[in-house]
Design an enzyme around this catalytic site. Sequence first.
Site, mmCIF file in Angstrom:
data_model
loop_
_atom_site.group_PDB
_atom_site.id
_atom_site.type_symbol
_atom_site.label_atom_id
_atom_site.label_comp_id
_atom_site.label_asym_id
_atom_site.label_seq_id
_atom_site.Cartn_x
_atom_site.Cartn_y
_atom_site.Cartn_z
ATOM 1 N N ASP A 60 0.780 -1.239 0.000
ATOM 2 C CA ASP A 60 0.000 0.000 0.000
ATOM 3 C C ASP A 60 0.818 1.301 0.000
ATOM 4 O O ASP A 60 1.756 1.433 0.785
ATOM 5 C CB ASP A 60 -0.875 0.083 1.265
ATOM 6 N N GLU A 237 -10.527 -2.257 4.148
ATOM 7 C CA GLU A 237 -9.195 -1.744 4.452
ATOM 8 C C GLU A 237 -9.041 -0.348 3.843
ATOM 9 O O GLU A 237 -9.797 0.054 2.961
ATOM 10 C CB GLU A 237 -8.096 -2.654 3.877
#
Length: 557
Positions: A60, A237
Site C-alpha cells: 500500500d 481496508e
Amino acid sequence: MWATSPAIAAFMLSAYTVAEFCSTTCTSAEVPTGTPIAGDYDGYLRPQVHFSPPRGFMNDPNGLHRSDDGTWHLYYQYNPTDTVAGNQHWGHATSPDLYSWTNQPIALYPVNASSFIFTGSAVTDPNNTSGFFPDQQDGVVAIYTIATYEPIELQTQAIAYSRDGGYTFTPYDNNPVLDAGSSNFRDPKVVWYEDHWVMVVAFSQEFVMAIYTSPDLKSWTHASNFTQYGLLGLQYECPNLVEIPIDGEEGQSTWMMFVSINPGAPLGGSTSWYTLGDFDGYTFTPHANDIHFPDWSKDAYAAQFFYNTPGEAVLVNWASNWQYTNAVPTGPKEEWRSSMGQARRISIKQDPRLGAIAASEPYDMSPVVDEELASDTFGNGSLVIDFADVYSNAVLIEMNVTNLEVLAGSVNYTFLSPISGEYLTGGVLFNGNNDIWQDRSHIKGFEHPLFTGKLSTAQIIDDTFTMQVVFDRTLIETYIQDGLQASTSTFFPEEPLTILSVKAGGYGASNTTTSVRVRSLKSVWRPQEDDAGIVSGGYAKNMTSGHNSQRYSAGWQ
Ligand SMILES: *[C@@H]1O[C@H](CO)[C@@H](O)[C@H](O)[C@H]1NC(C)=O
Ligand SMILES: *[C@@H]1O[C@H](CO)[C@@H](O)[C@H](O)[C@H]1NC(C)=O
Ligand SMILES: *[C@@H]1O[C@H](CO)[C@@H](O)[C@H](O)[C@H]1NC(C)=O
Ligand SMILES: *[C@@H]1O[C@H](CO)[C@@H](O)[C@H](O)[C@H]1NC(C)=O
Ligand SMILES: *[C@@H]1O[C@H](CO)[C@@H](O)[C@H](O)[C@H]1NC(C)=O
Ligand SMILES: *[C@@H]1O[C@H](CO)[C@@H](O)[C@H](O)[C@H]1NC(C)=O
Ligand SMILES: *[C@@H]1O[C@H](CO)[C@@H](O)[C@H](O)[C@H]1NC(C)=O
Ligand SMILES: *[C@@H]1O[C@H](CO)[C@@H](O)[C@H](O)[C@H]1NC(C)=O
Ligand SMILES: *[C@@H]1O[C@H](CO)[C@@H](O)[C@H](O)[C@H]1NC(C)=O
C-alpha cells in the site's frame, strides 16, 4: 511457479494474520537506516514511468502528502528483507512531478521485534496544532497502525512527527493515540476539516469505517461509524474520506468515502469502491445507496489520496492484487516486487447514464512524454509501429473515435513480442453498451490460477469515444471517456513487447473516424543510474545530523 510455504499461504489468505508468517521470515535481517536502499531499475520487467521499490516487497501507498514547497512524498508498505509481504516498514520516495521519484531512507521502522508498521497517512501541521513544531511551518505528522502479535494480537493507531519535512520521524512518546482493543483496526487516513482533524479508520472485519476527530492529532474522540455499506468483501481496508472537486465548477466539491476490500472483489481478490456524499465534519451521509468501482481491472488496490493538494484530488494505487502479488516474476536479477499505479487526478464528472461519478485522469504527463512515434486518422485502417528502440519500452496511445452514429465497428490495440510471439491486446466494440476489453492471457511469463486473463467493462457514450493507454513494460493503464473509466493491469512477458498495432474498422458505410497518436515515454530511472546501472537514491536532507530513525530499528539490526 506459485508454490508457497505454509506461512506465506497463511499470509495470503488473510493478509494480516501475522503471527504464523513472522515466526518463519521475520529474522533479524540487516535493514539500513539513514541511507536509501540502492536498486537496479533497468531489468525488462521494471516500469520506467511508475514507482517501484529499489529492492524487496512493496504494497500500500502510505503517508501521501505534498509539501508546501511542491515536493510530493510517497511512503509505502515495505518489506526491505524479502520479496514477499511481511516485516512491514514505511519506505519513502519524493518527486517534483509524480513521475520522477528519488528513493529516500526508510521513514518508519517497527517498534520492536514483535510489531509491524502498517498503513497510515500523513499531514502537514503548519499551525502547530500538535505542539511538535515550536518554530516551523513545515512539520509533518504521520498517523499509522502498529500491529503487534506478542504478547497479544492488537492493532492500534500511533503517530510520529518529522521536523525535517518528512524525511526522518520521531514516534510520539505516548503512543498509541488510539486503542480500541481490536486485532483488526487499521489504516487511519487523516484530513483537516475547518477547525479540527478527522480520521477515518477501518474495523476491518466488523465492516465499519469509524470516524474520529481531534484538535491536536494526539487525543481522538469517536464521532460516527459508517458501517455495513456497499460491497463488504471479507475485510474493509484503507478507507479514505476526502473532498473531490467538481469538474468545471470552480470551488465546488463533494465528499467521497473510498474503501478497499480484500478478498471478495467481483473479479477476485482485492479491489476498491467509492460512494459520494456529504460530510459535516463528524458524519458521512451518502447521496444515494450506490457504490462505484474506480478501476475495471484487477490491479488497483489500497489507493490513498495525497494530503495538502488544494483544489485538486490526487491518488496513487498499489498496482497489484493480493491473489497473486507474492508470486509474480521479479526479473532475473532485481529482487523486487510490485509497482505503484500512475498518479491520477480525480474529479466529479457527468456520466451519460449514471450522472455524477468520480473520473480518473493521468496526472499531467508532460514531464515524461517524449517523441511522437506515429499519428494517423482513418475510417477502416491500422497503424503499426516497431518501438524496440524506445529505451523505456513505454508508450502513450491516445485515440479519438468520432461520428459514431451507427452501432458497429471496433478499435483494437495489440502489443506483441516478435521474439516470443506473446501479445497483450484490448479494445472497444461499438455495440451500444460499448464493451471495453483487455486480454493478457497470451502473455507467457506468469501462470497462476487466479491471474485472470480477460477483463472487460462497458460504457455508454454519445457519438465520440476517447481512450488513452499508458503502456510501461509490465503495467498497462487505460483511461476512457476523459476518465469516466480507468483500468490498471499487470502482465509479465518472457520478452519485451515492442510492436504495437492499432486497428479500426467494421463501421459499415458510416463516417466514423479514428484518430490515433502514439508517443514514447521517457525513463525516469535511467538518468539516476550510475556507471554500474544502479540507482542509489537521494539524501535530500542532512541524514547524519538530528534525529534519524536508528533507534527504532532495534530488533532488526
Ligand atoms: C512491542 O511494542 C508494542 C507497541 O508498543 C507493545 O504493545 C508490545 O508489548 C511490544 N512487544 C514486546 C514483546 O515487547
Ligand atoms: C491553520 O490556521 C488557519 C487560521 O486560523 C485556519 O484557517 C486553518 O484552517 C488552519 N489549518 C490547519 C491545517 O491547522
Ligand atoms: C508549538 O506548540 C508547542 C507546544 O504547545 C509550544 O511550546 C510552541 O510555542 C508552539 N509554537 C508556536 C510557534 O506556536
Ligand atoms: C463503532 O464501531 C465499533 C467497531 O464495531 C464499535 O465497537 C463501536 O461501538 C461503534 N460505535 C458506535 C457509536 O456505534
Ligand atoms: C469500411 O469498409 C467498409 C467495407 O469495405 C466500407 O463499406 C465502409 O465505407 C468503410 N468505412 C469507412 C469509415 O471507411
Ligand atoms: C478487434 O478484436 C475483436 C476481438 O478479437 C474482433 O472481433 C474485431 O473484429 C477486431 N477489430 C478490428 C478492427 O480488427
Ligand atoms: C456521412 O456524411 C455524409 C456527408 O455529411 C452524410 O450525408 C451521411 O448521411 C453521413 N452518413 C451517416 C451514416 O451518418
Ligand atoms: C483527441 O481530442 C482531444 C480533444 O479535442 C484533442 O486534444 C486531442 O489532440 C485528440 N487526440 C487525437 C489523437 O486526435
Ligand atoms: C550535516 O550535519 C553535520 C553534523 O551535525 C554537520 O557537521 C554538517 O555541517 C551538516 N551538513 C550540512 C550540509 O548541513
